[in-house]
Design a protein around this motif. Structure first.
Motif, mmCIF file in Angstrom:
data_model
loop_
_atom_site.group_PDB
_atom_site.id
_atom_site.type_symbol
_atom_site.label_atom_id
_atom_site.label_comp_id
_atom_site.label_asym_id
_atom_site.label_seq_id
_atom_site.Cartn_x
_atom_site.Cartn_y
_atom_site.Cartn_z
ATOM 1 N N ILE A 129 50.059 19.792 -20.681
ATOM 2 C CA ILE A 129 48.776 20.026 -21.360
ATOM 3 C C ILE A 129 48.617 19.055 -22.537
ATOM 4 C CG2 ILE A 129 47.415 21.704 -22.686
ATOM 5 C CD1 ILE A 129 48.896 23.942 -21.115
ATOM 6 N N PHE A 130 49.672 18.931 -23.330
ATOM 7 C CA PHE A 130 49.668 18.071 -24.528
ATOM 8 C C PHE A 130 49.356 16.625 -24.147
ATOM 9 C CE2 PHE A 130 51.304 16.409 -28.536
ATOM 10 C CZ PHE A 130 51.997 15.266 -28.197
ATOM 11 N N ARG A 131 50.118 16.108 -23.227
ATOM 12 C CA ARG A 131 49.970 14.708 -22.836
ATOM 13 C C ARG A 131 48.639 14.477 -22.103
ATOM 14 N NH1 ARG A 131 49.529 11.025 -24.966
ATOM 15 N NH2 ARG A 131 51.465 11.434 -26.071
ATOM 16 N N MET B 113 43.659 12.196 -36.222
ATOM 17 C CA MET B 113 43.084 12.436 -37.561
ATOM 18 C C MET B 113 43.780 11.634 -38.645
ATOM 19 S SD MET B 113 42.510 16.514 -37.630
ATOM 20 C CE MET B 113 42.221 16.592 -39.376
ATOM 21 N N ASP B 114 45.118 11.629 -38.563
ATOM 22 C CA ASP B 114 45.875 10.970 -39.639
ATOM 23 C C ASP B 114 45.452 9.516 -39.785
ATOM 24 O OD1 ASP B 114 49.128 12.585 -39.290
ATOM 25 O OD2 ASP B 114 47.122 13.315 -39.721
ATOM 26 N N ILE B 115 45.329 8.839 -38.646
ATOM 27 C CA ILE B 115 45.009 7.403 -38.707
ATOM 28 C C ILE B 115 43.522 7.198 -38.973
ATOM 29 C CG2 ILE B 115 45.007 5.227 -37.397
ATOM 30 C CD1 ILE B 115 47.830 6.214 -38.201
ATOM 31 N N ASP C 205 57.986 10.259 -26.031
ATOM 32 C CA ASP C 205 56.585 10.265 -25.563
ATOM 33 C C ASP C 205 55.652 9.714 -26.636
ATOM 34 O OD1 ASP C 205 54.041 12.219 -26.037
ATOM 35 O OD2 ASP C 205 54.186 11.575 -23.951
ATOM 36 N N ALA C 206 55.897 10.154 -27.884
ATOM 37 C CA ALA C 206 55.034 9.689 -28.996
ATOM 38 C C ALA C 206 55.096 8.165 -29.109
ATOM 39 C CB ALA C 206 55.483 10.339 -30.305
ATOM 40 N N LEU C 207 56.312 7.610 -28.952
ATOM 41 C CA LEU C 207 56.494 6.161 -29.092
ATOM 42 C C LEU C 207 56.008 5.416 -27.846
ATOM 43 C CD1 LEU C 207 59.936 6.357 -30.888
ATOM 44 C CD2 LEU C 207 57.790 5.588 -31.908
ATOM 45 N N GLY D 299 55.557 14.271 -45.510
ATOM 46 C CA GLY D 299 55.556 14.854 -44.166
ATOM 47 C C GLY D 299 56.309 13.997 -43.174
ATOM 48 N N ASN D 300 56.033 12.686 -43.223
ATOM 49 C CA ASN D 300 56.669 11.764 -42.276
ATOM 50 C C ASN D 300 58.126 11.482 -42.597
ATOM 51 O OD1 ASN D 300 54.608 10.861 -40.345
ATOM 52 N ND2 ASN D 300 53.512 10.234 -42.168
ATOM 53 N N LEU D 301 58.415 11.235 -43.874
ATOM 54 C CA LEU D 301 59.760 10.758 -44.248
ATOM 55 C C LEU D 301 60.762 11.889 -44.479
ATOM 56 C CD1 LEU D 301 58.782 7.883 -46.755
ATOM 57 C CD2 LEU D 301 59.323 7.692 -44.302
ATOM 58 N N HIS E 56 44.976 25.188 -39.576
ATOM 59 C CA HIS E 56 44.339 24.549 -40.732
ATOM 60 C C HIS E 56 43.748 23.198 -40.330
ATOM 61 C CE1 HIS E 56 44.495 22.068 -44.519
ATOM 62 N NE2 HIS E 56 43.783 23.090 -44.919
ATOM 63 N N ARG E 57 44.513 22.454 -39.537
ATOM 64 C CA ARG E 57 44.070 21.126 -39.102
ATOM 65 C C ARG E 57 42.817 21.228 -38.233
ATOM 66 N NH1 ARG E 57 47.285 16.491 -39.292
ATOM 67 N NH2 ARG E 57 46.767 14.911 -37.756
ATOM 68 N N GLU E 58 42.807 22.248 -37.392
ATOM 69 C CA GLU E 58 41.654 22.458 -36.493
ATOM 70 C C GLU E 58 40.401 22.763 -37.304
ATOM 71 O OE1 GLU E 58 39.764 25.170 -35.509
ATOM 72 O OE2 GLU E 58 38.870 24.105 -33.831
HETATM 73 C C1 LIG Z 1 54.203 19.425 -44.870
HETATM 74 C C2 LIG Z 1 52.749 19.079 -45.080
HETATM 75 C C3 LIG Z 1 51.997 20.227 -45.682
HETATM 76 C C4 LIG Z 1 52.106 18.731 -43.777
HETATM 77 C C5 LIG Z 1 52.712 17.476 -43.178
HETATM 78 C C6 LIG Z 1 52.200 17.306 -41.778
HETATM 79 C C7 LIG Z 1 52.917 16.157 -41.058
HETATM 80 C C8 LIG Z 1 54.386 16.507 -40.912
HETATM 81 C C9 LIG Z 1 52.222 15.974 -39.688
HETATM 82 C C10 LIG Z 1 50.746 15.644 -39.842
HETATM 83 C C11 LIG Z 1 50.411 15.011 -38.529
HETATM 84 C C12 LIG Z 1 51.552 14.631 -37.893
HETATM 85 C C13 LIG Z 1 51.655 14.079 -36.584
HETATM 86 C C14 LIG Z 1 52.891 13.945 -36.006
HETATM 87 C C15 LIG Z 1 54.155 14.318 -36.753
HETATM 88 C C16 LIG Z 1 53.905 15.274 -37.918
HETATM 89 C C17 LIG Z 1 52.751 14.847 -38.774
HETATM 90 C C18 LIG Z 1 53.039 13.588 -39.546
HETATM 91 C C19 LIG Z 1 53.057 13.200 -34.696
HETATM 92 C C20 LIG Z 1 53.456 11.785 -35.075
HETATM 93 C C21 LIG Z 1 54.171 13.853 -33.844
HETATM 94 C C22 LIG Z 1 54.279 13.188 -32.459
HETATM 95 C C23 LIG Z 1 52.985 13.339 -31.693
HETATM 96 O O1 LIG Z 1 53.114 12.791 -30.377
HETATM 97 C C24 LIG Z 1 51.809 12.672 -32.424
HETATM 98 C C25 LIG Z 1 50.530 13.030 -31.644
HETATM 99 C C26 LIG Z 1 51.923 11.167 -32.416
HETATM 100 C C27 LIG Z 1 51.721 13.288 -33.852
HETATM 101 C C28 LIG Z 1 50.587 12.736 -34.712
HETATM 102 C C29 LIG Z 1 50.368 13.698 -35.892
#
Ligand SMILES: CC(C)CCC[C@@H](C)[C@H]1CC=C2C3=C(CC[C@@]21C)[C@@]1(C)CC[C@H](O)C(C)(C)[C@@H]1CC3
Ligand SMILES: NC(=O)C1=CN([C@@H]2O[C@H](COP(=O)(O)OP(=O)(O)OC[C@H]3O[C@@H](n4cnc5c(N)ncnc54)[C@H](OP(=O)(O)O)[C@@H]3O)[C@@H](O)[C@H]2O)C=CC1
Length: 418
Positions: free
Chosen positions: A303-305, A248-250, A236-238, A262-264, A385-387
């Motif tokens: 709800i998420f989507r 927020m991240d972007i 779904d994310a892809l 977090g990502n890798l 925390h993010r909220e």
């Molecule tokens: C460990 C650290 C303290 C915190 C790291 C947080 C990260 C792991 C997350 C921050 C926001 C994320 C999102 C997704 C994955 C986790 C991280 C990187 C996400 C890509 C997951 C899939 C969803 O559909 C999304 C909406 C695309 C998410 C975007 C935010």
């Protein structure tokens, strides 16, 4: 070049001390979780039965696998995209372009994997290498973060994120100084956010499922549910890759150690914890309970989507027929805030859906151990925390309009609760 104006954004994550502590605690927590998941007691809150020998952490082969995986995903990212999307307007009024080919990368990865399995690729062997793979990925995340930090020192001040530019190198290294670090048109944050980590997550899940099939003749229903739910989440994310451009991240966060790690590392190795637990602690799961858990995941996904797509559509084109009839609050920035639809129920409906799915991913692991619920607990803490971070950013951005929104939509994540 004039020295960059230090941002006046309040420090987060406990400032430099908190950032330094997290850079040590997160990898240590990861090792603990990996060891606990494969230990018989599988205690979340007790030390693992035996610490790994240093040799168990380091493997040149694991590093090669990590770098090879990254290289494959970079190559797939660079393939021609079915679509190129524009990001939201930046401070200098420009818009970056992003290739929309993430789902294509998922399909091509699956095809290559299928070919490999047909040729005898021992994918299940990955399940025995999680510790050295996690160590290699952590090393990679640190190196990527160092390179990004050095690169950011040469970036134009307008390219810096508001948060990760405090002037304290430890804090800025953790949070990330540059908002959109690119090598020519290759967007490093956008790539890392959706490709190597998410695809690595489902690859590890599949390896664990295959090892369970090898051990017990066939994968358990619980393992199949966890794999299916989490593959749906990643797919779904892809499929909705473009929607990440309004997250927020972007939009706000710089790309530093927090998101690189977090990502890798954190996503592939801790988000697969339920599957890791199930490999070593098989759980019986009856069809009626399995059906109930599937329904719970479906509700969470709906709800998420629904919420994410509604907000993303509105941000991209407020006149889109699917959102044009929604009630809005005008703001001084020209942006409008949705105050009906999903975003009129609570201020972060997307978080609610995501938390419900996180619960559905844990339930197939039974209720005898707390470890499989680590993701749910961590995730709730992360989203709370993010909220709070987002509320502050939106209050600063929208002022009175945001206060009006909060009065009209008083609950943050759970209706009538929080
Ligand atoms: C460990 C650290 C303290 C915190 C790291 C947080 C990260 C792991 C997350 C921050 C926001 C994320 C999102 C997704 C994955 C986790 C991280 C990187 C996400 C890509 C997951 C899939 C969803 O559909 C999304 C909406 C695309 C998410 C975007 C935010
Ligand atoms: N699985 C995981 O590990 C994680 C998953 N996620 C998921 O990622 C998704 C995205 O979450 P996140 O990145 O936190 O950000 P959101 O998608 O929630 O976006 C927040 C932004 O949306 C805009 N916004 C907020 N309220 C409104 C409104 N009423 N009307 C219009 N726009 C509004 C604001 O930006 P602006 O107004 O500037 O456009 C705000 O900064 C969520 O579903 C979350 O569950 C998040 C973190 C980790």
């Amino acid at each position: 070049m004039a020295p960059p104006q230090r941002s006046r954004v309040p420090l987060e994550f406990g400032g430099p001390l908190g950032a330094a502590a997290l850079m040590l605690l997160l990898p240590a927590t990861l090792v603990h979780l990996l060891l606990a998941a494969r230990s018989a007691p599988a205690h979340l809150l007790a030390p693992p039965p035996a610490l790994p020998a240093p040799g168990a952490l380091w493997s040149p082969w694991a590093l090669q696998l990590c770098l090879g995986w990254l290289g494959l995903q970079v190559a797939l990212y660079l393939l021609p995209a079915r679509k190129v999307a524009e990001g939201l307007q930046l401070k200098d009024k420009s818009r970056l372009l992003y290739p929309i080919n993430g789902f294509q990368a998922l399909v091509l990865t699956a095809l290559l994997l299928g070919l490999g399995l047909w040729a005898g690729l021992p994918l299940d062997a990955l399940a025995d290498m999680l510790l050295p793979l996690a160590f290699a990925a952590t090393l990679t995340a640190f190196v990527v973060s160092i390179l990004l930090f050095v690169k950011s020192l040469m970036a134009h001040p307008s390219a810096l994120a508001p948060g990760g530019n405090s002037g304290n190198p430890v804090y800025d290294f953790f949070l990330g100084r540059e908002l959109n670090p690119r090598i020519i048109s290759f967007d490093i944050k956008y790539f890392c956010e959706l490709r190597p980590g998410l695809l690595g997550w489902v690859l590890i899940n599949l390896a664990l499922l295959m090892q369970e099939a090898k051990l017990r003749g066939s994968p358990s229903l619980a393992m199949c549910l966890v794999n299916g739910f989490q593959l749906l989440y990643v797919g779904d994310a892809l499929w909705h890759e473009e929607a990440i451009l309004t997250t927020m991240d972007i939009m706000h966060d710089g790309f530093g150690f927090m998101l690189a790690f977090g990502n890798l590392v954190w996503v592939p190795f801790t988000y697969s914890l339920q599957a890791q637990f199930l490999l070593h602690h098989p759980q019986p799961l009856g069809l009626p309970l399995a059906a109930g858990i599937c329904l719970l995941n479906a509700v969470g996904y709906y709800i998420f989507r629904g919420a994410n797509s509604q907000k993303n559509t509105f941000r991209k084109n407020p006149s889109d027929p699917s959102v044009a009839g929604l009630e809005t609050i005008p703001t001084a920035t020209g942006q409008q805030l949705l105050v009906s639809g999903w975003w009129g129920v609570v201020r972060h409906p997307n978080y609610l859906g995501d938390i419900i799915m996180a619960l559905a991913w844990s339930l197939p692991c039974g209720v005898t151990h707390l470890l499989p619920y680590f993701y749910l607990l961590y995730f709730i803490a992360l989203l709370l925390h993010r909220e709070a971070r987002d509320e502050l950013q939106c209050l600063q951005k929208y002022g009175l309009a945001w206060q009006e929104y909060c009065q009209r939509v008083p609950y943050r994540i759970v209706p009538y609760v929080y």
